[in-house]
Design an enzyme around this catalytic site. Structure first.
Site, short mmCIF file in Angstrom:
data_model
loop_
_atom_site.label_atom_id
_atom_site.label_comp_id
_atom_site.label_asym_id
_atom_site.label_seq_id
_atom_site.Cartn_x
_atom_site.Cartn_y
_atom_site.Cartn_z
N GLY A 79 -4.49 -21.33 6.97
CA GLY A 79 -3.61 -21.34 8.13
C GLY A 79 -3.07 -22.72 8.44
O GLY A 79 -3.48 -23.73 7.84
N ARG A 113 -7.72 -12.83 0.84
CA ARG A 113 -6.38 -13.23 0.42
C ARG A 113 -6.33 -14.68 -0.07
O ARG A 113 -5.59 -15.00 -0.99
CB ARG A 113 -5.40 -13.04 1.59
CG ARG A 113 -3.94 -13.24 1.22
CD ARG A 113 -3.00 -13.01 2.40
NE ARG A 113 -3.18 -14.01 3.44
CZ ARG A 113 -3.76 -13.80 4.61
NH1 ARG A 113 -4.24 -12.62 4.90
NH2 ARG A 113 -3.86 -14.76 5.50
N SER A 114 -7.12 -15.54 0.53
CA SER A 114 -7.06 -16.97 0.16
C SER A 114 -8.21 -17.43 -0.72
O SER A 114 -8.17 -18.52 -1.28
CB SER A 114 -7.00 -17.84 1.43
OG SER A 114 -8.12 -17.58 2.26
N HIS A 174 4.43 -29.14 21.30
CA HIS A 174 4.64 -28.51 22.61
C HIS A 174 5.02 -29.58 23.63
O HIS A 174 4.70 -30.76 23.46
CB HIS A 174 3.36 -27.84 23.10
CG HIS A 174 2.94 -26.65 22.30
ND1 HIS A 174 3.71 -26.07 21.32
CD2 HIS A 174 1.78 -25.91 22.37
CE1 HIS A 174 3.05 -25.02 20.81
NE2 HIS A 174 1.89 -24.91 21.43
N SER A 182 4.98 -23.39 16.28
CA SER A 182 3.72 -23.73 15.62
C SER A 182 2.51 -23.16 16.34
O SER A 182 1.47 -22.93 15.73
CB SER A 182 3.57 -25.25 15.50
OG SER A 182 3.51 -25.85 16.78
N GLY A 183 2.64 -22.92 17.65
CA GLY A 183 1.52 -22.37 18.40
C GLY A 183 1.13 -20.98 17.95
O GLY A 183 0.02 -20.52 18.21
N ARG A 209 -14.77 -20.06 24.60
CA ARG A 209 -14.38 -21.16 25.48
C ARG A 209 -14.98 -21.07 26.88
O ARG A 209 -15.36 -22.09 27.45
CB ARG A 209 -12.85 -21.22 25.59
CG ARG A 209 -12.18 -21.74 24.32
CD ARG A 209 -10.67 -21.62 24.43
NE ARG A 209 -10.02 -22.06 23.19
CZ ARG A 209 -8.79 -21.73 22.84
NH1 ARG A 209 -8.07 -20.95 23.65
NH2 ARG A 209 -8.27 -22.17 21.72
N ARG A 245 7.79 -19.81 25.21
CA ARG A 245 7.99 -20.13 23.79
C ARG A 245 9.45 -20.58 23.60
O ARG A 245 10.37 -19.89 24.04
CB ARG A 245 7.71 -18.90 22.93
CG ARG A 245 7.77 -19.19 21.43
CD ARG A 245 6.54 -19.92 20.96
NE ARG A 245 5.36 -19.07 21.03
CZ ARG A 245 4.11 -19.54 20.91
NH1 ARG A 245 3.89 -20.83 20.72
NH2 ARG A 245 3.08 -18.72 20.99
N CYS A 248 -4.45 -25.23 23.18
CA CYS A 248 -3.63 -26.42 22.89
C CYS A 248 -2.92 -26.96 24.12
O CYS A 248 -2.89 -28.17 24.36
CB CYS A 248 -2.63 -26.10 21.79
SG CYS A 248 -1.60 -24.65 22.11
#
Length: 332
Positions: free
Chosen positions: A10, A37-38, A240, A158-159, A98, A233, A128
């Site tokens: 990612g 997948r990776s 940001h 990008s977020g 969190r 957004r 972020c």
């Protein structure tokens, strides 16, 4: 010293690779984990190629000291016990833990010492937008307690991850070529548009992203501050920005606030209206600091100050903050 990255493919996983290398993070071995997948892909680190291992419920984390996880909240919840059972410290970039009372939520410029008390071997990386805001709030809080915050965020593609960035670029190509616009990662076309929704709506009418800013700010600053956020957004690719209004217990002068911001760790004051100097995502992309400008008195509040900030969501808003947490743990 043995370190791992979980979710290497990612945007944040890739940024972890860059940040660890740029900061010469003191690890003897780096192990990379990913999905089916990776798994099997190879990534370069310090001149060597590392093959991605499949993340599984096994003993792969037995000798790993620190694991940076950025594969989504579901993966973090599912694999937390597997990752931490042998003593690995998991620094998690998702929303999974969190607000758990036994998991510290850390921004090193604000509450680094909280990272030392991690009974579950989990430390959470904040959202972020919260990270960027509290880095700028901390020096103001030291001048006078902040009672209220109003903030409007202007969050880049990008977020929403690497695929969202690629979709925005594809949308501009589609428009330029007269094709039907690709819309998959966002509810609406983002190119030439702004979308006043980030994350899902809650019964309060706020989105989950907006509620995160309320709750996480209080936990990080150890404060009773109240934060009202509007998260939007925008069609910037990376970095940001936020417009922030704060109300403090005593009136603060603009020069006083600017001086505190100029000396604060992780902040660069970029504020000169006479030369149209202020932070913008075009220039903060790829940078480590949070850039602050447009500092002025709030014309609607005698105890208010307002300012503008911009910072790279993938760096300080994610990978860099997590690596700084790990560096603090090693130093202490």
């Amino acid at each position: 010293m043995k370190t791992a990255i979980v979710g290497i493919s990612g945007a944040v996983g890739q940024e972890f690779l860059k940040v660890l290398q740029e900061r010469d993070f003191p690890t003897d071995e780096l192990v990379l984990f990913g999905s089916e997948r990776s798994a099997g892909r190879k990534y370069a680190f310090r001149g060597k190629e590392i093959t991605v291992k499949l993340l599984q419920h096994n003993d792969d984390f037995k000798d790993i000291d620190i694991a940076f996880t950025s594969a989504g909240a579901g993966v973090s919840r599912e694999f937390a016990d597997t990752i931490t059972k042998f003593g690995t410290v998991m620094i998690d970039n998702s929303k999974a833990f969190r607000m758990d009372p036994d998991v510290p939520l850390v921004v090193p410029e604000c509450n680094a010492a909280d990272a030392l008390d991690h009974p579950r071997n989990i430390i959470a990386n904040p959202n972020c937008t919260t990270i960027m805001m509290v880095v700028a709030l901390r020096p103001i809080e030291k001048l006078s307690h902040i009672k209220r915050i109003h903030v409007a965020s202007y969050q880049s593609a990008s977020g929403a991850g690497a695929q969202a960035m690629a979709e925005l670029e594809q949308q501009y190509r589609d428009i330029a070529e007269g094709k039907e616009v690709t819309v998959e990662k966002f509810a609406y076309q983002l190119a030439y548009n702004v979308i006043p929704q980030i994350d899902v709506f809650t019964p309060s009418g706020y989105t989950l992203e907006e509620e995160k800013m309320f709750n996480e700010t209080r936990k990080i600053l150890h404060s009773d501050v109240r934060c009202s956020a509007m998260c939007v957004r925008i069609s910037a690719l990376r970095s940001h920005s936020e417009a922030v209004w704060v109300e403090t217990e005593r009136p603060l002068g603009v020069d006083e606030v600017k001086a505190a911001l100029a000396q604060a760790p992780g902040v660069i004051l970029q504020d000169d209206p006479s030369t149209q100097t202020y932070p913008m995502p075009l220039f903060t992309s790829g940078k480590d600091a949070i850039y602050v400008g447009r500092v002025r008195k709030d014309s609607a509040d005698d105890n208010g100050v307002t300012f503008w900030l911009s910072g790279d969501q993938i760096r300080k808003g994610a990978a860099l903050n997590a690596v700084q947490i790990a560096e603090y743990l090693l130093e202490h």
